[in-house]
Write a protein that holds these residues in place. Structure first.
Motif, PDB file in Angstrom:
ATOM      1  N   UNK A  45      79.841  50.641 -23.650  1.00 47.38           N
ATOM      2  CA  UNK A  45      79.984  50.983 -25.066  1.00 47.38           C
ATOM      3  C   UNK A  45      78.916  50.317 -25.913  1.00 47.38           C
ATOM      4  N   UNK A  46      78.582  49.081 -25.576  1.00 46.90           N
ATOM      5  CA  UNK A  46      77.533  48.360 -26.309  1.00 46.90           C
ATOM      6  C   UNK A  46      76.194  49.060 -26.136  1.00 46.90           C
ATOM      7  N   UNK A  47      75.903  49.483 -24.916  1.00 42.56           N
ATOM      8  CA  UNK A  47      74.625  50.141 -24.629  1.00 42.56           C
ATOM      9  C   UNK A  47      74.489  51.475 -25.351  1.00 42.56           C
ATOM     10  N   UNK A  48      75.613  52.158 -25.572  1.00 48.42           N
ATOM     11  CA  UNK A  48      75.572  53.495 -26.178  1.00 48.42           C
ATOM     12  C   UNK A  48      75.347  53.470 -27.681  1.00 48.42           C
ATOM     13  N   UNK A  49      75.677  52.349 -28.340  1.00 50.91           N
ATOM     14  CA  UNK A  49      75.561  52.300 -29.796  1.00 50.91           C
ATOM     15  C   UNK A  49      74.115  52.544 -30.225  1.00 50.91           C
ATOM     16  N   UNK A  50      73.952  53.421 -31.208  1.00 44.15           N
ATOM     17  CA  UNK A  50      72.627  53.793 -31.684  1.00 44.15           C
ATOM     18  C   UNK A  50      72.187  55.144 -31.169  1.00 44.15           C
ATOM     19  N   UNK A  51      72.921  55.656 -30.162  1.00 45.38           N
ATOM     20  CA  UNK A  51      72.614  56.979 -29.626  1.00 45.38           C
ATOM     21  C   UNK A  51      73.515  58.014 -30.309  1.00 45.38           C
ATOM     22  N   UNK A  52      73.261  59.280 -30.038  1.00 41.38           N
ATOM     23  CA  UNK A  52      74.086  60.344 -30.611  1.00 41.38           C
ATOM     24  C   UNK A  52      75.504  60.323 -30.043  1.00 41.38           C
ATOM     25  N   UNK A  53      75.683  59.670 -28.896  1.00 43.82           N
ATOM     26  CA  UNK A  53      77.008  59.618 -28.277  1.00 43.82           C
ATOM     27  C   UNK A  53      77.924  58.615 -28.962  1.00 43.82           C
ATOM     28  N   UNK A  54      77.347  57.598 -29.595  1.00 47.36           N
ATOM     29  CA  UNK A  54      78.172  56.611 -30.277  1.00 47.36           C
ATOM     30  C   UNK A  54      77.476  56.171 -31.550  1.00 47.36           C
TER      31      UNK A  54
END
Length: 256
Positions: free
Chosen positions: A67-76
């Motif tokens: 979840x941390x890695x996804x932040x900043x992407x369109x997924x999160x």
């Protein structure tokens, strides 16, 4: 919890969020693939916290590396976070200050403990439940006493309906809606989905987002009518909604 500080700063700026901040803690996950950071809330304490309750909104209180890695992407689009409710009993025996240490697990960092601190805010609880006013004219005296109404699902809906036009107008503003949604979510008055929809950056109109949030608020308190009083107290913390909350509060009282 964030990995991309630039994405986080852009998010905070776009939402005009002015949250209190303290020292930033950096860490690395012990497991590079399935890593997580976890706060262990139920541990023995060094200091007395008599009269206080610390209630995490999820168990285990954990955020995953994915979840941390996804932040900043369109997924999160929303940074991963966890909420904790702090409650203090309004009695003379309650400690004036909360000092609660929480161990950090699953990561490597110099900080081993997070410290939750809060000063007790003293309020006259009895004044919320009953108010009296006495006026004298010669030898006569009049006493007006107000007490709380027994709330039903229909009564709650009727009270909320009073301010529907004004609430719709206020909730159509992103800043107003996000500020209220954060307070409601922190007090467990709306669901995760309702919170995310309220602060979503999608192309859905702000009017529709506001209408959805109002629908969620109504559904939440209609199921548990006594939550209306909790809702009123939460709305008082957001300045733009104070007039409406006070109007609702008056309708929960009977004067005779």
């Amino acid at each position: 919890v964030i990995r991309d500080i630039d994405a986080y700063m852009m998010y905070m700026s776009s939402k005009n969020i002015k949250a209190e901040s303290d020292e930033m803690i950096t860490f690395s996950f012990l497991d590079p693939v399935d890593g997580f950071i976890e706060l262990t809330m139920d541990v023995p304490q060094k200091y007395s916290n008599k009269g206080w309750m610390i209630i995490p909104h999820k168990e285990p209180f954990r955020i995953s590396k994915s979840d941390v890695d996804l932040f900043g992407s369109q997924e999160r689009l929303i940074h991963p976070f966890g909420l904790v409710t702090l409650l203090a009993q309004s009695t003379s025996g309650t400690d004036i200050a909360l000092r609660y240490s929480v161990p950090i697990e699953g990561v490597k960092c110099n900080t081993k403990l997070l410290c939750i601190t809060r000063l007790l805010e003293t309020t006259d609880i009895s004044s919320r439940e009953s108010t009296s006013h006495q006026s004298q004219d010669k030898d006569t005296s009049t006493i007006s006493i107000s007490h709380t109404v027994s709330l039903t699902s229909q009564k709650v809906k009727d009270i909320l309906r009073i301010s529907t036009p004004e609430m719709s107008r206020l909730l159509s503003s992103s800043d107003n809606r996000i500020s209220l949604a954060m307070e409601l979510y922190g007090s467990s008055l709306i669901t995760d989905d309702a919170y995310y929809q309220a602060i979503d950056d999608s192309a859905i109109t702000n009017i529709l987002k506001g209408a959805r949030l109002m629908k969620e608020i109504t559904a939440s308190v209609a199921v548990s009518p006594d939550k209306l009083r909790q809702l009123i107290e939460v709305m008082k913390r957001v300045e733009i909604f104070q007039v409406i909350s006070e109007k609702w509060e008056r309708h929960t009282m009977i004067t005779h």
